[in-house]
Design a protein around this motif. Sequence first.
Motif, PDB file in Angstrom:
ATOM      1  N   ILE A 116      23.397 -63.203  25.784  1.00 21.43           N
ATOM      2  CA  ILE A 116      22.478 -62.957  26.053  1.00 21.43           C
ATOM      3  C   ILE A 116      22.032 -62.867  27.750  1.00 21.43           C
ATOM      4  N   THR A 117      21.737 -61.896  28.435  1.00 21.28           N
ATOM      5  CA  THR A 117      21.222 -62.104  30.968  1.00 21.28           C
ATOM      6  C   THR A 117      19.872 -61.865  29.780  1.00 21.28           C
ATOM      7  N   PHE A 118      19.737 -61.912  31.463  1.00 23.11           N
ATOM      8  CA  PHE A 118      18.114 -61.541  31.594  1.00 23.11           C
ATOM      9  C   PHE A 118      18.046 -60.246  32.484  1.00 23.11           C
ATOM     10  N   GLN A 119      16.772 -60.074  32.843  1.00 27.91           N
ATOM     11  CA  GLN A 119      16.478 -58.927  33.594  1.00 27.91           C
ATOM     12  C   GLN A 119      16.177 -58.787  34.793  1.00 27.91           C
ATOM     13  N   GLN A 120      16.853 -58.341  35.427  1.00 26.82           N
ATOM     14  CA  GLN A 120      16.595 -57.971  37.422  1.00 26.82           C
ATOM     15  C   GLN A 120      17.892 -59.129  37.733  1.00 26.82           C
ATOM     16  N   SER A 121      18.551 -59.175  36.710  1.00 26.70           N
ATOM     17  CA  SER A 121      20.455 -60.077  36.695  1.00 26.70           C
ATOM     18  C   SER A 121      21.092 -59.765  37.522  1.00 26.70           C
ATOM     19  N   PHE A 122      22.470 -59.890  37.819  1.00 24.25           N
ATOM     20  CA  PHE A 122      23.489 -59.406  39.182  1.00 24.25           C
ATOM     21  C   PHE A 122      24.304 -60.235  38.704  1.00 24.25           C
ATOM     22  N   GLN A 135      19.935 -54.540  34.928  1.00 22.86           N
ATOM     23  CA  GLN A 135      19.138 -53.651  35.635  1.00 22.86           C
ATOM     24  C   GLN A 135      19.851 -52.143  35.136  1.00 22.86           C
ATOM     25  N   LYS A 136      18.536 -51.746  34.745  1.00 22.21           N
ATOM     26  CA  LYS A 136      19.128 -49.664  34.701  1.00 22.21           C
ATOM     27  C   LYS A 136      20.210 -49.060  35.728  1.00 22.21           C
ATOM     28  N   LYS A 137      19.383 -49.626  36.977  1.00 27.28           N
ATOM     29  CA  LYS A 137      19.838 -48.614  38.175  1.00 27.28           C
ATOM     30  C   LYS A 137      21.723 -48.906  37.623  1.00 27.28           C
ATOM     31  N   ILE A 138      21.915 -50.307  37.764  1.00 28.74           N
ATOM     32  CA  ILE A 138      23.232 -50.358  37.583  1.00 28.74           C
ATOM     33  C   ILE A 138      24.295 -49.723  36.530  1.00 28.74           C
ATOM     34  N   HIS A 139      23.063 -49.313  35.694  1.00 26.51           N
ATOM     35  CA  HIS A 139      24.322 -48.685  34.799  1.00 26.51           C
ATOM     36  C   HIS A 139      24.058 -47.504  35.043  1.00 26.51           C
ATOM     37  N   SER A 140      23.548 -46.479  35.244  1.00 29.13           N
ATOM     38  CA  SER A 140      23.105 -45.111  35.200  1.00 29.13           C
ATOM     39  C   SER A 140      23.987 -44.191  35.680  1.00 29.13           C
ATOM     40  N   LEU A 145      27.983 -48.221  26.686  1.00 26.98           N
ATOM     41  CA  LEU A 145      27.955 -49.860  28.031  1.00 26.98           C
ATOM     42  C   LEU A 145      28.903 -50.561  27.011  1.00 26.98           C
ATOM     43  N   LEU A 146      29.809 -51.408  26.626  1.00 28.16           N
ATOM     44  CA  LEU A 146      29.840 -52.796  26.592  1.00 28.16           C
ATOM     45  C   LEU A 146      28.733 -52.728  25.436  1.00 28.16           C
ATOM     46  N   GLN A 147      29.049 -53.068  24.172  1.00 30.06           N
ATOM     47  CA  GLN A 147      27.778 -53.774  23.562  1.00 30.06           C
ATOM     48  C   GLN A 147      27.550 -55.492  22.919  1.00 30.06           C
ATOM     49  N   GLU A 148      26.411 -55.068  22.884  1.00 32.90           N
ATOM     50  CA  GLU A 148      25.716 -56.196  21.708  1.00 32.90           C
ATOM     51  C   GLU A 148      25.228 -57.591  23.348  1.00 32.90           C
ATOM     52  N   PHE A 149      24.664 -57.337  24.226  1.00 36.70           N
ATOM     53  CA  PHE A 149      23.929 -57.736  25.605  1.00 36.70           C
ATOM     54  C   PHE A 149      23.009 -57.484  25.563  1.00 36.70           C
ATOM     55  N   LYS A 150      22.087 -58.880  25.271  1.00 34.07           N
ATOM     56  CA  LYS A 150      20.454 -58.724  25.018  1.00 34.07           C
ATOM     57  C   LYS A 150      20.032 -59.108  26.437  1.00 34.07           C
ATOM     58  N   TYR A 151      18.811 -57.966  27.395  1.00 34.13           N
ATOM     59  CA  TYR A 151      18.327 -59.016  28.444  1.00 34.13           C
ATOM     60  C   TYR A 151      17.064 -59.410  28.077  1.00 34.13           C
ATOM     61  N   GLY A 178      19.548 -63.601  43.079  1.00 36.70           N
ATOM     62  CA  GLY A 178      19.551 -62.850  44.388  1.00 36.70           C
ATOM     63  C   GLY A 178      19.843 -61.302  44.083  1.00 36.70           C
ATOM     64  N   GLU A 179      20.409 -60.745  43.802  1.00 36.83           N
ATOM     65  CA  GLU A 179      19.724 -59.612  43.826  1.00 36.83           C
ATOM     66  C   GLU A 179      18.990 -59.437  43.149  1.00 36.83           C
ATOM     67  N   GLY A 180      17.399 -59.661  42.432  1.00 32.14           N
ATOM     68  CA  GLY A 180      16.810 -59.805  41.411  1.00 32.14           C
ATOM     69  C   GLY A 180      15.537 -59.378  42.210  1.00 32.14           C
ATOM     70  N   GLY A 181      15.537 -60.712  43.559  1.00 29.49           N
ATOM     71  CA  GLY A 181      14.750 -60.588  44.438  1.00 29.49           C
ATOM     72  C   GLY A 181      14.285 -62.290  44.691  1.00 29.49           C
ATOM     73  N   VAL A 182      15.691 -62.751  44.496  1.00 29.89           N
ATOM     74  CA  VAL A 182      15.791 -64.110  45.062  1.00 29.89           C
ATOM     75  C   VAL A 182      14.218 -64.741  44.720  1.00 29.89           C
TER      76      VAL A 182
END
Length: 386
Positions: A116-122, A135-140, A145-151, A178-182
């Motif tokens: 489990i990770t979180f939306q807007q994480s980096f 972040q979808k822009k990082i995946h584009s 991708l490597l499976q079984e990550f939940k955001y 940080g990258e997600g907006g401080v």
Amino acid sequence: MSAIFPTYNRFDVHVKHAEGTTIVDQDGKKYLDFISGIGVCNLGHRHPAVKEAIEKQLEEVWHVSNLFHLTIQEEVAMQLVDHCDGDAVFFCNSGAEANEAALKLARKYTQKTKVITFQQSFHGRTFATMAATGQKKIHSDFGPLLQEFKYLPYNDCASLEKEMDENVAAIMVEIIQGEGGVIPINPEFISRIAELCQKYNALLIIDEVQTGMGRTGKPFAYQHFGISPDIITVAKGLGSGLPVGAMIGKNILKEAFGAGVHGTTFGGNPIGLSAAKATLSIVFQEQFLEEVTDKGDYLKLKLTTSLEKNEIINSIRGKGLMVGIDCKSEVTEILKLLRERGLLALNAGPNVIRLLPPLTVTKAEIDLAVDLINDVIKEYSHVTTL
């Protein structure tokens, strides 16, 4: 024509020299640096103690590989574990490599695969750390991708409780995105993460790549919250500009990372670790950390006092000397105007000005930076409302 891949939108600043909090370009123009190499140069540029340590190491040995015992590896490892909840260190070259090692260790130790990770994480740009990044822009455009990550939504206990189960190997989280907006973590959220990890036998991984090494006024940012992570990842400020990262884990994890399981050619390089040893000997001093806290409070107070009535400002947030100014419009033009005035700052997403000054910054330099930010935002606000 450049021979470099255009993977960065570079500033129109050609750096020639840097020292302390100052960068000088090839035309002799000076800039007050509130980027610090994106939270890397925590002691400022070319700190004399770090420089001396590197020069001394250069006269002894540069590289022999991890097939040999290196005393400096043990010394830096002890500096780290003496100031956190970890017991063992794996040295590498970057934050992405530290996070990659953490994910591998979590899967191997738990024999589970869901993370489990979180939306807007980096968390990095390798395939595993890219998959961990919410972040979808990082995946584009990179395919499967490597499976079984939940955001999950950040700071949302209800979503976390709903998703958590016995199949989770680990939760990976930043104390401040940080990258997600401080965006700082809520105390109740990080406490609930720790509780659920214990309940379901999952590992708690704290990504301290940007928040560690004194940036928030503690050796590690998680120490503001009374929790005990299983794995901590660090890089950026660890080597004062030399490439070095580390994954720190508890004793129970050591057997899962035995000989031949994971490795790195350059990780633990004595040149990088000489910089790390000198850096940690300063940033982990209690008085130094108290000064970071004081200067961080001073910076936020000055910004709030100067900007609170400006209608394009949503909020000012952060901890220690990691501060975000959340604006109602994109900040690209504001950052450009600041550079023209001699202040280097960074964005965190489209609408947030991110300030990461060296931890050695003075209050006089903070005053100068805040005055420049206030003047530029006032001018920008006036122009955009015309």
